[in-house]
Design a protein around this motif. Structure first.
Motif, PDB file in Angstrom:
ATOM      1  N   LEU A  22     -89.237 112.190  29.493  1.00  0.00           N
ATOM      2  CA  LEU A  22     -89.426 112.233  28.146  1.00  0.00           C
ATOM      3  C   LEU A  22     -89.470 110.928  27.538  1.00  0.00           C
ATOM      4  O   LEU A  22     -88.712 109.726  27.989  1.00  0.00           O
ATOM      5  N   PHE A  23     -90.173 110.615  26.398  1.00  0.00           N
ATOM      6  CA  PHE A  23     -90.236 109.497  25.677  1.00  0.00           C
ATOM      7  C   PHE A  23     -89.822 109.864  24.074  1.00  0.00           C
ATOM      8  O   PHE A  23     -90.517 110.655  23.489  1.00  0.00           O
ATOM      9  N   LEU A  24     -88.642 109.172  23.777  1.00  0.00           N
ATOM     10  CA  LEU A  24     -88.195 109.688  22.446  1.00  0.00           C
ATOM     11  C   LEU A  24     -88.050 108.330  21.705  1.00  0.00           C
ATOM     12  O   LEU A  24     -87.369 107.550  22.061  1.00  0.00           O
ATOM     13  N   ALA A  25     -88.315 108.626  20.366  1.00  0.00           N
ATOM     14  CA  ALA A  25     -88.285 107.391  19.530  1.00  0.00           C
ATOM     15  C   ALA A  25     -86.762 106.975  19.345  1.00  0.00           C
ATOM     16  O   ALA A  25     -86.017 107.751  19.369  1.00  0.00           O
ATOM     17  N   LYS A  26     -86.596 105.609  19.433  1.00  0.00           N
ATOM     18  CA  LYS A  26     -85.423 104.991  19.694  1.00  0.00           C
ATOM     19  C   LYS A  26     -84.363 105.591  18.566  1.00  0.00           C
ATOM     20  O   LYS A  26     -83.141 105.881  18.834  1.00  0.00           O
ATOM     21  N   ASP A  27     -84.775 105.320  17.319  1.00  0.00           N
ATOM     22  CA  ASP A  27     -83.861 105.988  16.480  1.00  0.00           C
ATOM     23  C   ASP A  27     -83.347 107.310  16.490  1.00  0.00           C
ATOM     24  O   ASP A  27     -82.169 107.862  16.080  1.00  0.00           O
ATOM     25  N   ILE A  28     -84.408 108.378  16.923  1.00  0.00           N
ATOM     26  CA  ILE A  28     -83.948 109.669  17.186  1.00  0.00           C
ATOM     27  C   ILE A  28     -83.103 109.825  18.298  1.00  0.00           C
ATOM     28  O   ILE A  28     -82.041 110.675  18.120  1.00  0.00           O
ATOM     29  N   PHE A  29     -83.319 109.261  19.532  1.00  0.00           N
ATOM     30  CA  PHE A  29     -82.451 109.243  20.607  1.00  0.00           C
ATOM     31  C   PHE A  29     -81.045 108.683  20.127  1.00  0.00           C
ATOM     32  O   PHE A  29     -80.097 109.401  20.459  1.00  0.00           O
ATOM     33  N   ASP A  30     -81.013 107.607  19.483  1.00  0.00           N
ATOM     34  CA  ASP A  30     -79.766 107.020  19.321  1.00  0.00           C
ATOM     35  C   ASP A  30     -78.774 108.251  18.327  1.00  0.00           C
ATOM     36  O   ASP A  30     -77.626 108.300  18.623  1.00  0.00           O
ATOM     37  N   LYS A  31     -79.548 108.854  17.587  1.00  0.00           N
ATOM     38  CA  LYS A  31     -78.742 109.876  16.655  1.00  0.00           C
ATOM     39  C   LYS A  31     -78.385 111.091  17.502  1.00  0.00           C
ATOM     40  O   LYS A  31     -77.307 111.438  17.126  1.00  0.00           O
TER      41      LYS A  31
ATOM     42  N   ALA B  87     -84.547 119.015  24.965  1.00  0.00           N
ATOM     43  CA  ALA B  87     -84.831 118.087  23.820  1.00  0.00           C
ATOM     44  C   ALA B  87     -85.445 118.888  22.712  1.00  0.00           C
ATOM     45  O   ALA B  87     -84.992 118.586  21.479  1.00  0.00           O
ATOM     46  N   LEU B  88     -86.331 119.709  22.964  1.00  0.00           N
ATOM     47  CA  LEU B  88     -86.879 120.275  21.650  1.00  0.00           C
ATOM     48  C   LEU B  88     -86.258 120.821  20.786  1.00  0.00           C
ATOM     49  O   LEU B  88     -86.358 120.783  19.634  1.00  0.00           O
ATOM     50  N   PRO B  89     -85.233 121.862  21.291  1.00  0.00           N
ATOM     51  CA  PRO B  89     -84.454 122.361  20.285  1.00  0.00           C
ATOM     52  C   PRO B  89     -83.512 121.474  19.306  1.00  0.00           C
ATOM     53  O   PRO B  89     -83.283 121.643  18.207  1.00  0.00           O
ATOM     54  N   VAL B  90     -83.208 120.389  19.992  1.00  0.00           N
ATOM     55  CA  VAL B  90     -82.338 119.491  19.332  1.00  0.00           C
ATOM     56  C   VAL B  90     -83.019 118.628  18.103  1.00  0.00           C
ATOM     57  O   VAL B  90     -82.597 118.643  17.005  1.00  0.00           O
TER      58      VAL B  90
ATOM     59  N   GLU C  51     -78.046 111.097  21.096  1.00  0.00           N
ATOM     60  CA  GLU C  51     -77.925 110.757  22.581  1.00  0.00           C
ATOM     61  C   GLU C  51     -76.943 111.932  23.225  1.00  0.00           C
ATOM     62  O   GLU C  51     -77.752 112.101  24.355  1.00  0.00           O
ATOM     63  N   ALA C  52     -75.737 112.124  22.690  1.00  0.00           N
ATOM     64  CA  ALA C  52     -74.914 112.986  23.645  1.00  0.00           C
ATOM     65  C   ALA C  52     -75.898 114.448  23.778  1.00  0.00           C
ATOM     66  O   ALA C  52     -75.664 114.845  24.973  1.00  0.00           O
ATOM     67  N   GLN C  53     -76.137 114.882  22.667  1.00  0.00           N
ATOM     68  CA  GLN C  53     -77.060 116.251  23.110  1.00  0.00           C
ATOM     69  C   GLN C  53     -78.269 116.200  24.012  1.00  0.00           C
ATOM     70  O   GLN C  53     -78.592 116.755  24.859  1.00  0.00           O
ATOM     71  N   LEU C  54     -79.183 114.996  23.837  1.00  0.00           N
ATOM     72  CA  LEU C  54     -80.296 114.713  24.404  1.00  0.00           C
ATOM     73  C   LEU C  54     -79.932 114.371  26.012  1.00  0.00           C
ATOM     74  O   LEU C  54     -80.932 114.793  27.083  1.00  0.00           O
TER      75      LEU C  54
END
Length: 244
Positions: free
Chosen positions: A150-159, A169-172, A161-164
């Motif tokens: 998985l490659f997730l844009a950093k701002d989305i991952f940071d927001k 990932a897709l439902p999140v 992170e706990a769930q991802l």
């Protein structure tokens, strides 16, 4: 060896492994149902144009896997066997894919976890710059069925992170009202398992796999999410409504 079929010589995989794979797939597709007999050794020799020892070695493999019971003078009987735990449908709409994954919580085994950039060769979209990459194995009921990077844009991952780290990932992403997905592409290729994938998915080198790439972009065509997934070939199925 004149009895060997030329098409079985196209790579270096031993002939008995190729014959075993063909027979295995036929059993899984119920060409021969539980309790039925496989064709005789002579018939299989004729079909595959291989030597007797090749057929016998192939049947030994299937016997070791619990798929058949060869008995001298009685033939080779197909034994009861389990189909793949849960074939995963490859759908063609993002909403259907999210619904497929929603509430699904497979076992996740981390392989890599780092801040990075997108790999070269992404066909659509523009880079967001930094991405968080997670590479992990998904399994269910003790069976590993895919490797996902998985490659997730950093701002989305940071927001998120706990769930991802603990969920698919897709439902999140789909449930975040601040994320607008304007482009969603998926590509599927059928290929053969290499050494690393074979090790992680408990396969033999050369067995069939499905390689899927998914890319999601926002309205500015910035890539928010990209996933490269390698599925066991016996775990997925593609269903399409041809009248839709």
């Amino acid at each position: 060896m004149g009895m060997e079929n030329e098409k079985f010589r196209q790579d270096r995989t031993p002939l008995f492994l190729k014959v075993a794979e063909v027979l295995r797939q036929r059993i899984m597709r119920e060409v021969w149902k539980t309790g039925e007999l496989l064709p005789t050794v002579n018939e299989l020799m004729e079909e595959f144009r291989v030597a007797r020892v090749t057929v016998r070695e192939a049947i030994k493999i299937l016997e070791s896997e619990g798929l058949v019971d060869p008995k001298r003078g009685r033939g080779t009987t197909v034994l009861p066997h389990k189909a793949p735990t849960r074939p995963l449908s490859v759908v063609t709409k993002l909403s259907e894919l999210v619904d497929l994954y929603r509430g699904d919580v497979p076992d996740l085994e981390s392989l890599d976890d780092m801040l990075t950039e997108l790999p070269d060769g992404v066909e659509i979209g523009n880079s967001a710059g930094q991405y968080h990459m997670i590479r992990r194995i998904h399994s269910r009921d003790g069976q590993r069925y895919c490797i996902i990077t998985l490659f997730l844009a950093k701002d989305i991952f940071d927001k998120h992170e706990a769930q991802l780290r603990t969920h698919l990932a897709l439902p999140v992403l789909f449930d975040d009202p601040d994320i607008e997905i304007s482009i969603a592409r998926q590509r599927l290729l059928i290929s053969k398992c290499d050494m690393e994938s074979a090790m992680h998915l408990n396969l033999s080198v050369g067995e069939p796999i499905a390689e899927v790439r998914r890319v999601l972009c926002d309205a500015e065509e910035t890539i928010l999410y990209m996933a490269d997934v390698i599925y066991r070939g016996d775990y997925i199925q593609l269903n399409m409504d041809l009248l839709a």
